[in-house]
Design a protein around this motif. Structure first.
Motif, mmCIF file in Angstrom:
data_model
loop_
_atom_site.group_PDB
_atom_site.id
_atom_site.type_symbol
_atom_site.label_atom_id
_atom_site.label_comp_id
_atom_site.label_asym_id
_atom_site.label_seq_id
_atom_site.Cartn_x
_atom_site.Cartn_y
_atom_site.Cartn_z
ATOM 1 N N THR A 1 0.857 -1.182 0.000
ATOM 2 C CA THR A 1 0.000 0.000 0.000
ATOM 3 C C THR A 1 0.893 1.232 0.000
ATOM 4 O O THR A 1 1.864 1.304 0.746
ATOM 5 C CB THR A 1 -0.905 0.020 1.242
ATOM 6 O OG1 THR A 1 -1.757 -1.127 1.215
ATOM 7 C CG2 THR A 1 -1.757 1.278 1.273
ATOM 8 N N SER A 2 0.580 2.187 -0.845
ATOM 9 C CA SER A 2 1.369 3.419 -0.934
ATOM 10 C C SER A 2 0.489 4.621 -0.651
ATOM 11 O O SER A 2 -0.654 4.685 -1.114
ATOM 12 C CB SER A 2 2.008 3.553 -2.320
ATOM 13 O OG SER A 2 2.902 2.481 -2.565
ATOM 14 N N VAL A 3 1.034 5.558 0.118
ATOM 15 C CA VAL A 3 0.309 6.784 0.466
ATOM 16 C C VAL A 3 1.261 7.958 0.275
ATOM 17 O O VAL A 3 2.427 7.894 0.670
ATOM 18 C CB VAL A 3 -0.194 6.750 1.922
ATOM 19 C CG1 VAL A 3 -0.907 8.054 2.267
ATOM 20 C CG2 VAL A 3 -1.112 5.557 2.149
ATOM 21 N N SER A 4 0.763 9.045 -0.327
ATOM 22 C CA SER A 4 1.563 10.248 -0.534
ATOM 23 C C SER A 4 0.773 11.475 -0.105
ATOM 24 O O SER A 4 -0.461 11.462 -0.090
ATOM 25 C CB SER A 4 1.969 10.395 -2.009
ATOM 26 O OG SER A 4 2.760 9.296 -2.424
ATOM 27 N N THR A 5 1.495 12.530 0.240
ATOM 28 C CA THR A 5 0.866 13.798 0.580
ATOM 29 C C THR A 5 1.353 14.878 -0.377
ATOM 30 O O THR A 5 2.478 14.833 -0.857
ATOM 31 C CB THR A 5 1.185 14.222 2.025
ATOM 32 O OG1 THR A 5 2.617 14.255 2.204
ATOM 33 C CG2 THR A 5 0.579 13.261 3.020
ATOM 34 N N GLN A 6 0.481 15.846 -0.614
ATOM 35 C CA GLN A 6 0.800 16.940 -1.518
ATOM 36 C C GLN A 6 1.274 18.158 -0.722
ATOM 37 O O GLN A 6 1.428 18.095 0.490
ATOM 38 C CB GLN A 6 -0.441 17.291 -2.355
ATOM 39 C CG GLN A 6 -1.026 16.122 -3.112
ATOM 40 C CD GLN A 6 -0.035 15.467 -4.058
ATOM 41 O OE1 GLN A 6 0.683 16.158 -4.782
ATOM 42 N NE2 GLN A 6 0.009 14.141 -4.069
ATOM 43 N N ALA A 7 1.500 19.262 -1.414
ATOM 44 C CA ALA A 7 1.922 20.494 -0.756
ATOM 45 C C ALA A 7 0.879 20.936 0.261
ATOM 46 O O ALA A 7 -0.333 20.910 -0.020
ATOM 47 C CB ALA A 7 2.140 21.598 -1.801
ATOM 48 N N ARG A 8 1.339 21.286 1.456
ATOM 49 C CA ARG A 8 0.488 21.766 2.554
ATOM 50 C C ARG A 8 -0.527 20.734 3.044
ATOM 51 O O ARG A 8 -1.458 21.067 3.767
ATOM 52 C CB ARG A 8 -0.243 23.058 2.151
ATOM 53 C CG ARG A 8 0.711 24.191 1.799
ATOM 54 C CD ARG A 8 -0.042 25.489 1.541
ATOM 55 N NE ARG A 8 0.884 26.566 1.204
ATOM 56 C CZ ARG A 8 1.540 27.296 2.115
ATOM 57 N NH1 ARG A 8 1.351 27.058 3.397
ATOM 58 N NH2 ARG A 8 2.364 28.254 1.728
ATOM 59 N N GLU A 9 -0.342 19.484 2.659
ATOM 60 C CA GLU A 9 -1.258 18.419 3.105
ATOM 61 C C GLU A 9 -0.632 17.626 4.243
ATOM 62 O O GLU A 9 0.493 17.149 4.133
ATOM 63 C CB GLU A 9 -1.579 17.466 1.955
ATOM 64 C CG GLU A 9 -2.504 16.318 2.370
ATOM 65 C CD GLU A 9 -2.691 15.270 1.288
ATOM 66 O OE1 GLU A 9 -3.486 14.340 1.497
ATOM 67 O OE2 GLU A 9 -2.033 15.386 0.227
ATOM 68 N N LEU A 10 -1.352 17.489 5.341
ATOM 69 C CA LEU A 10 -0.956 16.638 6.456
ATOM 70 C C LEU A 10 -1.914 15.461 6.503
ATOM 71 O O LEU A 10 -3.110 15.614 6.276
ATOM 72 C CB LEU A 10 -0.993 17.407 7.780
ATOM 73 C CG LEU A 10 -0.178 18.708 7.844
ATOM 74 C CD1 LEU A 10 -0.305 19.323 9.228
ATOM 75 C CD2 LEU A 10 1.281 18.454 7.511
ATOM 76 N N ARG A 11 -1.378 14.284 6.826
ATOM 77 C CA ARG A 11 -2.246 13.103 6.797
ATOM 78 C C ARG A 11 -1.818 12.105 7.860
ATOM 79 O O ARG A 11 -0.620 11.909 8.081
ATOM 80 C CB ARG A 11 -2.184 12.451 5.417
ATOM 81 C CG ARG A 11 -3.162 11.293 5.227
ATOM 82 C CD ARG A 11 -3.228 10.917 3.761
ATOM 83 N NE ARG A 11 -4.169 9.833 3.528
ATOM 84 C CZ ARG A 11 -4.456 9.329 2.337
ATOM 85 N NH1 ARG A 11 -3.877 9.836 1.257
ATOM 86 N NH2 ARG A 11 -5.315 8.337 2.205
ATOM 87 N N LYS A 12 -2.797 11.497 8.500
ATOM 88 C CA LYS A 12 -2.523 10.448 9.484
ATOM 89 C C LYS A 12 -3.000 9.115 8.923
ATOM 90 O O LYS A 12 -4.110 9.008 8.406
ATOM 91 C CB LYS A 12 -3.234 10.735 10.806
ATOM 92 C CG LYS A 12 -3.040 9.629 11.841
ATOM 93 C CD LYS A 12 -3.881 9.875 13.092
ATOM 94 C CE LYS A 12 -3.754 8.712 14.069
ATOM 95 N NZ LYS A 12 -4.608 8.913 15.273
ATOM 96 N N ILE A 13 -2.141 8.082 9.043
ATOM 97 C CA ILE A 13 -2.525 6.741 8.619
ATOM 98 C C ILE A 13 -2.194 5.754 9.736
ATOM 99 O O ILE A 13 -1.378 6.041 10.614
ATOM 100 C CB ILE A 13 -1.809 6.303 7.317
ATOM 101 C CG1 ILE A 13 -0.297 6.258 7.540
ATOM 102 C CG2 ILE A 13 -2.169 7.218 6.172
ATOM 103 C CD1 ILE A 13 0.460 5.671 6.350
ATOM 104 N N VAL A 14 -2.848 4.602 9.701
ATOM 105 C CA VAL A 14 -2.596 3.534 10.672
ATOM 106 C C VAL A 14 -2.137 2.297 9.901
ATOM 107 O O VAL A 14 -2.837 1.829 8.999
ATOM 108 C CB VAL A 14 -3.852 3.207 11.506
ATOM 109 C CG1 VAL A 14 -3.546 2.093 12.501
ATOM 110 C CG2 VAL A 14 -4.340 4.451 12.245
ATOM 111 N N LEU A 15 -0.965 1.780 10.240
ATOM 112 C CA LEU A 15 -0.407 0.615 9.563
ATOM 113 C C LEU A 15 -1.066 -0.666 10.069
ATOM 114 O O LEU A 15 -1.760 -0.656 11.100
ATOM 115 C CB LEU A 15 1.108 0.561 9.779
ATOM 116 C CG LEU A 15 1.887 1.808 9.339
ATOM 117 C CD1 LEU A 15 3.385 1.584 9.497
ATOM 118 C CD2 LEU A 15 1.559 2.186 7.912
#
Length: 328
Positions: A116-130
Protein backbone atom coordinates in the motif's frame (compact mmCIF):
# COMPACT_ATOMS: atom_id res chain seq x y z
CA UNK A 1 33.38 -12.89 17.73
CA UNK A 2 35.32 -15.31 15.58
CA UNK A 3 34.85 -15.54 11.78
CA UNK A 4 32.50 -18.50 12.00
CA UNK A 5 30.16 -16.62 14.35
CA UNK A 6 30.28 -13.58 12.09
CA UNK A 7 29.40 -15.71 9.07
CA UNK A 8 26.41 -17.16 10.89
CA UNK A 9 25.06 -13.69 11.68
CA UNK A 10 25.82 -12.39 8.18
CA UNK A 11 23.84 -15.23 6.62
CA UNK A 12 20.92 -14.52 8.96
CA UNK A 13 21.01 -10.81 8.11
CA UNK A 14 21.14 -11.55 4.39
CA UNK A 15 17.98 -13.65 4.65
CA UNK A 16 16.18 -11.37 7.17
CA UNK A 17 16.09 -13.99 9.93
CA UNK A 18 18.38 -12.18 12.33
CA UNK A 19 17.04 -11.20 15.76
CA UNK A 20 17.37 -7.71 17.21
CA UNK A 21 20.10 -8.66 19.75
CA UNK A 22 22.01 -10.51 17.01
CA UNK A 23 21.74 -7.54 14.64
CA UNK A 24 23.01 -5.18 17.31
CA UNK A 25 25.87 -7.55 18.15
CA UNK A 26 26.86 -7.79 14.48
CA UNK A 27 26.60 -4.04 13.92
CA UNK A 28 28.75 -3.34 16.99
CA UNK A 29 31.39 -5.76 15.70
CA UNK A 30 31.36 -4.15 12.24
CA UNK A 31 31.81 -0.68 13.69
CA UNK A 32 34.82 -1.69 15.84
CA UNK A 33 37.44 -1.11 13.16
CA UNK A 34 38.12 -0.85 9.42
CA UNK A 35 39.29 -4.49 9.17
CA UNK A 36 35.94 -5.74 10.47
CA UNK A 37 34.06 -3.52 8.03
CA UNK A 38 36.18 -4.77 5.12
CA UNK A 39 35.64 -8.39 6.08
CA UNK A 40 31.89 -7.85 6.46
CA UNK A 41 31.74 -6.21 3.02
CA UNK A 42 33.53 -9.21 1.52
CA UNK A 43 31.10 -11.61 3.17
CA UNK A 44 28.16 -9.54 1.94
CA UNK A 45 29.49 -9.66 -1.64
CA UNK A 46 29.81 -13.43 -1.44
CA UNK A 47 26.24 -13.82 -0.22
CA UNK A 48 24.85 -11.52 -2.91
CA UNK A 49 26.85 -13.23 -5.66
CA UNK A 50 25.43 -16.66 -4.80
CA UNK A 51 21.77 -15.65 -4.67
CA UNK A 52 21.37 -17.17 -8.12
CA UNK A 53 21.53 -20.64 -6.54
CA UNK A 54 18.01 -20.12 -5.21
CA UNK A 55 16.70 -19.93 -8.75
CA UNK A 56 18.07 -23.36 -9.75
CA UNK A 57 15.47 -26.10 -9.77
CA UNK A 58 17.81 -29.07 -10.21
CA UNK A 59 21.22 -29.33 -8.64
CA UNK A 60 24.26 -31.54 -8.29
CA UNK A 61 26.11 -31.20 -4.98
CA UNK A 62 29.63 -31.35 -6.41
CA UNK A 63 28.81 -28.95 -9.24
CA UNK A 64 27.20 -26.62 -6.76
CA UNK A 65 30.40 -26.56 -4.68
CA UNK A 66 32.39 -25.70 -7.79
CA UNK A 67 29.93 -22.94 -8.70
CA UNK A 68 30.18 -21.37 -5.26
CA UNK A 69 33.99 -21.52 -5.24
CA UNK A 70 34.11 -19.87 -8.67
CA UNK A 71 31.78 -17.10 -7.54
CA UNK A 72 33.94 -16.23 -4.56
CA UNK A 73 36.69 -13.95 -5.83
CA UNK A 74 40.11 -15.58 -5.21
CA UNK A 75 41.51 -12.48 -3.51
CA UNK A 76 38.59 -12.48 -1.08
CA UNK A 77 38.99 -16.15 -0.33
CA UNK A 78 42.72 -15.99 0.29
CA UNK A 79 42.92 -12.57 1.89
CA UNK A 80 40.00 -12.64 4.30
CA UNK A 81 38.76 -16.21 4.79
CA UNK A 82 40.53 -19.15 6.40
CA UNK A 83 40.00 -22.48 4.61
CA UNK A 84 37.80 -23.76 7.42
CA UNK A 85 35.62 -20.67 7.48
CA UNK A 86 35.52 -20.59 3.67
CA UNK A 87 34.13 -24.11 3.56
CA UNK A 88 31.72 -23.28 6.37
CA UNK A 89 30.54 -20.20 4.46
CA UNK A 90 30.05 -22.15 1.25
CA UNK A 91 28.19 -24.86 3.16
CA UNK A 92 25.94 -22.29 4.72
CA UNK A 93 25.21 -20.72 1.35
CA UNK A 94 24.52 -24.09 -0.27
CA UNK A 95 22.31 -25.18 2.61
CA UNK A 96 20.23 -22.04 2.28
CA UNK A 97 20.21 -22.47 -1.48
CA UNK A 98 18.92 -26.07 -1.20
CA UNK A 99 16.24 -24.97 1.26
CA UNK A 100 15.25 -22.27 -1.20
CA UNK A 101 15.07 -24.86 -4.01
CA UNK A 102 12.87 -27.13 -1.94
CA UNK A 103 10.62 -24.23 -1.04
CA UNK A 104 10.42 -23.25 -4.72
CA UNK A 105 9.46 -26.78 -5.70
CA UNK A 106 6.69 -26.89 -3.10
CA UNK A 107 5.46 -23.42 -4.02
CA UNK A 108 5.90 -23.13 -7.76
CA UNK A 109 3.72 -20.02 -7.85
CA UNK A 110 5.29 -17.58 -5.37
CA UNK A 111 2.95 -15.12 -3.74
CA UNK A 112 3.57 -11.46 -4.48
CA UNK A 113 3.74 -9.14 -1.49
CA UNK A 114 0.92 -6.61 -1.68
CA UNK A 115 2.00 -3.06 -0.93
CA UNK A 116 0.00 0.00 0.00
CA UNK A 117 1.37 3.42 -0.93
CA UNK A 118 0.31 6.78 0.47
CA UNK A 119 1.56 10.25 -0.53
CA UNK A 120 0.87 13.80 0.58
CA UNK A 121 0.80 16.94 -1.52
CA UNK A 122 1.92 20.49 -0.76
CA UNK A 123 0.49 21.77 2.55
CA UNK A 124 -1.26 18.42 3.10
CA UNK A 125 -0.96 16.64 6.46
CA UNK A 126 -2.25 13.10 6.80
CA UNK A 127 -2.52 10.45 9.48
CA UNK A 128 -2.53 6.74 8.62
CA UNK A 129 -2.60 3.53 10.67
CA UNK A 130 -0.41 0.62 9.56
CA UNK A 131 -1.55 -3.05 9.75
CA UNK A 132 0.18 -3.55 13.14
CA UNK A 133 -1.52 -0.50 14.68
CA UNK A 134 1.47 1.83 14.26
CA UNK A 135 0.29 5.41 13.75
CA UNK A 136 2.00 7.69 11.25
CA UNK A 137 1.50 11.45 10.86
CA UNK A 138 2.84 12.50 7.45
CA UNK A 139 4.00 16.02 6.65
CA UNK A 140 3.61 17.60 3.21
CA UNK A 141 5.55 16.20 0.23
CA UNK A 142 5.98 12.77 1.85
CA UNK A 143 5.35 9.21 0.72
CA UNK A 144 5.26 5.80 2.37
CA UNK A 145 4.80 2.23 1.16
CA UNK A 146 4.18 -0.79 3.38
CA UNK A 147 2.91 -4.39 3.17
CA UNK A 148 -0.80 -4.95 3.67
CA UNK A 149 0.23 -7.65 6.17
CA UNK A 150 3.35 -7.68 8.34
CA UNK A 151 2.96 -11.37 9.30
CA UNK A 152 4.91 -12.70 6.32
CA UNK A 153 8.32 -11.47 7.48
CA UNK A 154 10.45 -11.29 10.63
CA UNK A 155 10.68 -7.51 10.27
CA UNK A 156 8.09 -4.78 9.84
CA UNK A 157 9.65 -2.81 6.99
CA UNK A 158 8.26 0.40 5.49
CA UNK A 159 9.83 2.61 2.85
CA UNK A 160 9.53 6.33 3.36
CA UNK A 161 10.66 9.72 2.06
CA UNK A 162 9.79 13.14 3.44
CA UNK A 163 8.92 13.86 7.06
CA UNK A 164 6.68 11.94 9.44
CA UNK A 165 6.05 11.26 13.10
CA UNK A 166 5.79 7.56 14.03
CA UNK A 167 4.18 5.99 17.09
CA UNK A 168 5.27 2.37 16.70
CA UNK A 169 3.30 -0.50 18.20
CA UNK A 170 5.63 -2.48 20.49
CA UNK A 171 6.49 -5.97 19.24
CA UNK A 172 9.90 -7.34 20.35
CA UNK A 173 9.58 -10.28 17.95
CA UNK A 174 9.21 -8.03 14.92
CA UNK A 175 11.46 -4.95 14.87
CA UNK A 176 10.10 -1.97 12.95
CA UNK A 177 12.39 -0.57 10.24
CA UNK A 178 11.97 2.64 8.23
CA UNK A 179 14.05 2.58 5.04
CA UNK A 180 14.80 5.56 2.84
CA UNK A 181 17.53 4.83 0.32
CA UNK A 182 20.63 3.95 2.32
CA UNK A 183 19.26 5.30 5.62
CA UNK A 184 17.63 2.82 8.02
CA UNK A 185 15.83 3.57 11.29
CA UNK A 186 15.24 0.49 13.48
CA UNK A 187 13.00 0.35 16.56
CA UNK A 188 10.88 -2.05 18.62
CA UNK A 189 8.24 0.30 19.97
CA UNK A 190 8.73 4.02 20.35
CA UNK A 191 7.77 7.45 19.04
CA UNK A 192 10.06 9.45 16.81
CA UNK A 193 10.14 12.05 14.07
CA UNK A 194 12.06 11.24 10.91
CA UNK A 195 13.03 13.62 8.11
CA UNK A 196 14.52 11.88 5.08
CA UNK A 197 14.80 14.05 1.99
CA UNK A 198 17.41 14.81 -0.68
CA UNK A 199 18.77 17.61 1.49
CA UNK A 200 18.46 16.23 5.01
CA UNK A 201 18.46 13.00 7.01
CA UNK A 202 17.58 13.29 10.69
CA UNK A 203 15.79 11.39 13.45
CA UNK A 204 14.36 12.83 16.67
CA UNK A 205 13.28 10.46 19.46
CA UNK A 206 10.49 11.32 21.90
CA UNK A 207 10.21 7.95 23.64
CA UNK A 208 12.11 4.67 23.63
CA UNK A 209 15.31 4.14 21.68
CA UNK A 210 16.18 4.13 17.98
CA UNK A 211 19.16 2.91 15.96
CA UNK A 212 19.78 5.18 12.97
CA UNK A 213 22.20 3.93 10.33
CA UNK A 214 23.65 4.75 6.93
CA UNK A 215 24.42 1.79 4.66
CA UNK A 216 26.49 1.16 1.56
CA UNK A 217 26.07 -2.04 -0.46
CA UNK A 218 23.80 -3.36 2.28
CA UNK A 219 26.41 -2.88 5.01
CA UNK A 220 26.29 -0.30 7.85
CA UNK A 221 28.86 2.46 7.35
CA UNK A 222 27.75 4.70 10.18
CA UNK A 223 25.23 4.19 12.97
CA UNK A 224 24.15 5.81 16.20
CA UNK A 225 21.77 4.89 19.02
CA UNK A 226 19.39 7.71 19.93
CA UNK A 227 17.62 7.86 23.30
CA UNK A 228 14.53 9.78 24.34
CA UNK A 229 14.94 13.53 23.99
CA UNK A 230 17.89 13.38 21.58
CA UNK A 231 18.35 13.51 17.83
CA UNK A 232 20.86 12.57 15.14
CA UNK A 233 21.64 14.29 11.85
CA UNK A 234 23.68 13.08 8.87
CA UNK A 235 26.45 15.38 7.68
CA UNK A 236 27.51 15.77 4.04
CA UNK A 237 29.73 12.66 4.33
CA UNK A 238 26.80 10.59 5.64
CA UNK A 239 28.35 10.39 9.09
CA UNK A 240 25.60 10.36 11.74
CA UNK A 241 26.11 12.90 14.50
CA UNK A 242 24.14 12.71 17.73
CA UNK A 243 23.19 16.10 19.11
CA UNK A 244 21.74 17.45 22.34
CA UNK A 245 18.18 17.78 23.49
CA UNK A 246 15.62 18.20 20.73
CA UNK A 247 13.88 21.43 19.83
CA UNK A 248 10.22 20.52 20.24
CA UNK A 249 9.22 23.35 17.91
CA UNK A 250 10.41 21.24 14.98
CA UNK A 251 7.28 19.14 15.64
CA UNK A 252 4.97 22.13 15.34
CA UNK A 253 3.97 20.92 11.86
CA UNK A 254 2.09 18.10 13.67
CA UNK A 255 1.07 19.78 16.95
CA UNK A 256 0.44 23.29 15.64
CA UNK A 257 2.17 24.69 18.76
CA UNK A 258 5.33 26.78 19.04
CA UNK A 259 6.67 27.36 22.55
CA UNK A 260 9.41 29.80 23.51
CA UNK A 261 11.09 30.33 26.88
CA UNK A 262 13.35 33.36 26.98
CA UNK A 263 14.50 32.73 23.40
CA UNK A 264 16.37 35.27 21.27
CA UNK A 265 14.50 36.94 18.43
CA UNK A 266 16.86 35.22 15.96
CA UNK A 267 15.82 31.80 17.32
CA UNK A 268 12.14 32.79 17.20
CA UNK A 269 12.40 33.97 13.59
CA UNK A 270 14.13 30.74 12.56
CA UNK A 271 11.38 28.56 14.08
CA UNK A 272 8.62 30.75 12.61
CA UNK A 273 10.17 30.59 9.14
CA UNK A 274 10.46 26.80 9.27
CA UNK A 275 6.95 26.27 10.63
CA UNK A 276 5.12 28.61 8.25
CA UNK A 277 7.41 27.99 5.24
CA UNK A 278 7.94 31.72 4.68
CA UNK A 279 10.93 34.04 4.56
CA UNK A 280 11.22 36.33 7.60
CA UNK A 281 14.06 38.84 7.60
CA UNK A 282 15.13 41.12 10.45
CA UNK A 283 16.57 44.60 10.72
CA UNK A 284 17.03 44.84 14.48
CA UNK A 285 19.75 46.71 16.33
CA UNK A 286 21.27 44.62 19.14
CA UNK A 287 18.95 41.62 18.53
CA UNK A 288 20.46 39.71 21.50
CA UNK A 289 18.57 42.04 23.81
CA UNK A 290 15.18 40.91 22.50
CA UNK A 291 14.08 37.73 24.31
CA UNK A 292 10.61 36.24 23.86
CA UNK A 293 8.60 33.95 26.12
CA UNK A 294 5.20 32.73 24.99
CA UNK A 295 3.13 30.20 23.07
CA UNK A 296 1.99 30.46 19.46
CA UNK A 297 -0.82 27.97 18.90
CA UNK A 298 -2.55 27.30 15.58
CA UNK A 299 -2.71 30.86 14.29
CA UNK A 300 -1.72 32.49 11.02
CA UNK A 301 1.81 33.71 10.47
CA UNK A 302 0.65 37.32 10.59
CA UNK A 303 -1.12 36.80 13.91
CA UNK A 304 2.04 35.15 15.25
CA UNK A 305 4.17 38.09 14.09
CA UNK A 306 1.77 40.58 15.63
CA UNK A 307 1.84 38.73 18.97
CA UNK A 308 5.64 38.56 19.12
CA UNK A 309 6.26 42.12 17.91
CA UNK A 310 3.69 43.59 20.30
CA UNK A 311 5.38 41.79 23.21
CA UNK A 312 8.88 42.97 22.26
CA UNK A 313 7.91 46.45 20.97
CA UNK A 314 8.98 45.62 17.44
CA UNK A 315 7.38 46.21 14.05
CA UNK A 316 6.62 43.86 11.19
CA UNK A 317 5.50 44.32 7.61
CA UNK A 318 4.84 42.20 4.57
CA UNK A 319 7.34 42.41 1.69
CA UNK A 320 7.41 41.04 -1.87
CA UNK A 321 9.68 38.25 -0.59
CA UNK A 322 8.00 37.46 2.73
CA UNK A 323 8.08 39.46 5.98
CA UNK A 324 10.39 41.91 7.72
CA UNK A 325 10.78 42.57 11.47
CA UNK A 326 12.49 45.73 12.67
CA UNK A 327 12.77 48.02 15.69
CA UNK A 328 12.63 51.22 13.69
Amino acid sequence: MNEEQVWELMVKMHHHTISTPEAEKLNDWIQQNAANRQLAESMSKILRSTDVIHETQKYNTEKAWIQVEKRIAPDLKTKYLTPLVFRWAAAAILTIGFIGIAHWQMNSAPRAIELTSVSTQARELRKIVLPDGTQVWMNAHSSISYPTDFDADSLRVVRFTGEAFFEVTHNPKKPFVVKSGDYHTRVLGTSFNVRLTENEASVMVLSGKVRFSYNEDGMPKSSVDIEKGYQAVANKNHQLVKSGLVNMNTLAWRTGILEFKNETIAHVIKDLSQHYHVSIQSQINEPQEYLFTGTIEQVSVETALETICYSLHLRWKKTPHGYLISNR
